[in-house]
Design a protein around this motif. Structure first.
Motif, PDB file in Angstrom:
ATOM      1  N   UNK A 336       0.796  -1.227   0.000  1.00 16.53           N
ATOM      2  CA  UNK A 336       0.000   0.000   0.000  1.00 16.53           C
ATOM      3  C   UNK A 336       0.831   1.280   0.000  1.00 16.53           C
ATOM      4  N   UNK A 337       2.036   1.211   0.527  1.00 13.93           N
ATOM      5  CA  UNK A 337       2.898   2.397   0.575  1.00 13.93           C
ATOM      6  C   UNK A 337       4.275   2.043   0.042  1.00 13.93           C
ATOM      7  N   UNK A 338       4.912   3.029  -0.609  1.00 12.40           N
ATOM      8  CA  UNK A 338       6.229   2.813  -1.203  1.00 12.40           C
ATOM      9  C   UNK A 338       7.271   3.712  -0.551  1.00 12.40           C
ATOM     10  N   UNK A 339       8.480   3.212  -0.556  1.00 10.22           N
ATOM     11  CA  UNK A 339       9.652   3.958  -0.098  1.00 10.22           C
ATOM     12  C   UNK A 339      10.489   4.263  -1.332  1.00 10.22           C
ATOM     13  N   UNK A 340      10.738   5.535  -1.610  1.00 12.30           N
ATOM     14  CA  UNK A 340      11.472   5.944  -2.792  1.00 12.30           C
ATOM     15  C   UNK A 340      12.784   6.596  -2.377  1.00 12.30           C
TER      16      UNK A 340
END
Length: 371
Positions: A336-340
């Motif tokens: 559901x959430x990304x780390x960029x």
């Protein structure tokens, strides 16, 4: 030769085997599917020197036999047959397909000219079928489509202990996915195989509900075939020569700023603002401490949208990506959430799930031109 089989089973077997048929071939028999009926079983096989597919299904066999018929013609016929049992028979050089009062006749191809498919390599290990199908889809999107650079059109499999690593790159992006793998007791050390991405994706999708995929290869033969088997389906693929360039240095993001953002919200925003983007023009992302501003277009034809985001390691960072590449990367994730991890304009950006899992990573190059 004569057998009786349910329409759904026949369509599935013929459809899967037909995916191994070449789009065009100067050798007519390679456009054929080989049907073999014996001992209550129908087996359908296709082969084009790159892929050998063999699918079995239950059938009521009245007379054993083998026949080679035009594959795509047979598939077209199977698709329009009415539901219910299908009776197929070989009478001389004529193959008939009959169901619900509808009868088709097909001429046959010379079976003696059909090349023998390669034998399946010995089992080397197994992997969960659903996880394998997901992992292949996640990395295959990054594989190249330029056949003049065949190495970049493949997915590289690396088998090491209890881990399988899949990777693909077209020079502008690089996707890596790791998953659990169970090697056979007599399996050796690290083994790598480069497999055509499009064909591997077809195989993985077809085997996705088989429970377990058994992988076969000869670790001593660097260019030998690789086999995938699950349920009634067995496919042998020719490996590509060479290997992908390493990604260790590329994935070293020392000094990068880190942004966290909701994946679905970012995906929808990219799709929305990209409507005004000209061909090959990027979508720009301006990250600040608590938000990201998306921008696309030029002059008066522009679109902007702001989303919540958290940035650490820098006060502001700007990157820009081709919208198609960015959307492909975002769609390949399930989290559901990304780390960029971001190095800035014209440099690398590494995407991964925000839960710190390194099982799936996707590297993109930020373009230098900003909107």
């Amino acid at each position: 030769m004569e057998f009786r089989v349910e329409r759904g089973d026949l369509v599935e077997a013929v459809g899967r085997a037909a995916r191994a048929l070449p789009a065009r071939t100067p050798v007519p028999v390679l456009g054929g599917l080989l049907l073999e009926a014996s001992a209550g079983r129908l087996t359908v096989s296709g082969f084009d020197f790159e892929t050998a597919a063999r699918i079995g299904t239950d059938a009521e066999v009245t007379a054993d036999g083998r026949v080679l018929v035009l594959g795509r013609r047979l598939l077209d016929i199977c698709k329009v047959l009415p539901d219910g049992p299908v009776v197929c028979a070989l009478d001389g050089t004529r193959f008939t397909v009959e169901a619900g009062g509808t009868r088709f006749g097909l001429s046959t191809l010379p079976r003696e000219e059909y090349p023998a498919a390669p034998p399946p390599p010995r089992a080397y290990g197994s992997v969960d079928a659903a996880a394998f199908a997901t992992a292949v889809a996640q990395v295959a999107v990054a594989a190249g489509r330029d056949d003049t650079l065949p190495v970049l059109t493949g997915v590289q499999l690396r088998l090491d202990g209890d881990e399988m690593t899949l990777s693909a790159s077209d020079r502008y992006r690089y996707a890596v996915r790791r998953l659990e793998w169970k090697a056979e007791a007599d399996a050796g050390g690290v083994v790598e195989a480069l497999v055509p991405a499009r064909r591997l994706l077809d195989v993985a999708r077809a085997l996705g509900r088989c429970g377990t995929v058994r992988v076969g290869l000869d670790p001593a033969a660097a260019s030998g075939p690789i086999g995938f088997e699950g349920g009634p389906m067995r496919t042998v693929l020719r490996r590509l020569d060479g290997r992908l360039p390493g990604y260790g240095t590329l994935f070293d993001m020392a000094g990068a700023a880190v942004a966290e953002v909701e994946r679905e919200a970012l995906t929808e925003a990219v799709r929305r603002v990209a409507v005004v983007a000209e061909a090959n023009s990027p979508v720009r992302l301006d990250f600040s401490a608590e938000s990201v501003l998306l921008r696309a277009g030029y002059g008066d034809d522009v679109a902007v949208q702001r989303l919540p985001a958290v940035l650490t390691g820098a006060d502001e960072v700007t990157v820009a990506f081709g919208p198609a590449y960015l959307l492909d990367a975002l769609a390949s994730f399930e989290a559901p959430a990304l780390r960029m991890q971001l190095l800035g304009t014209g440099q690398r950006a590494l995407l991964a799930p925000a839960d710190a899992s390194a099982a799936h990573q996707h590297l993109l190059m930020s373009v230098k031109q900003l909107v």
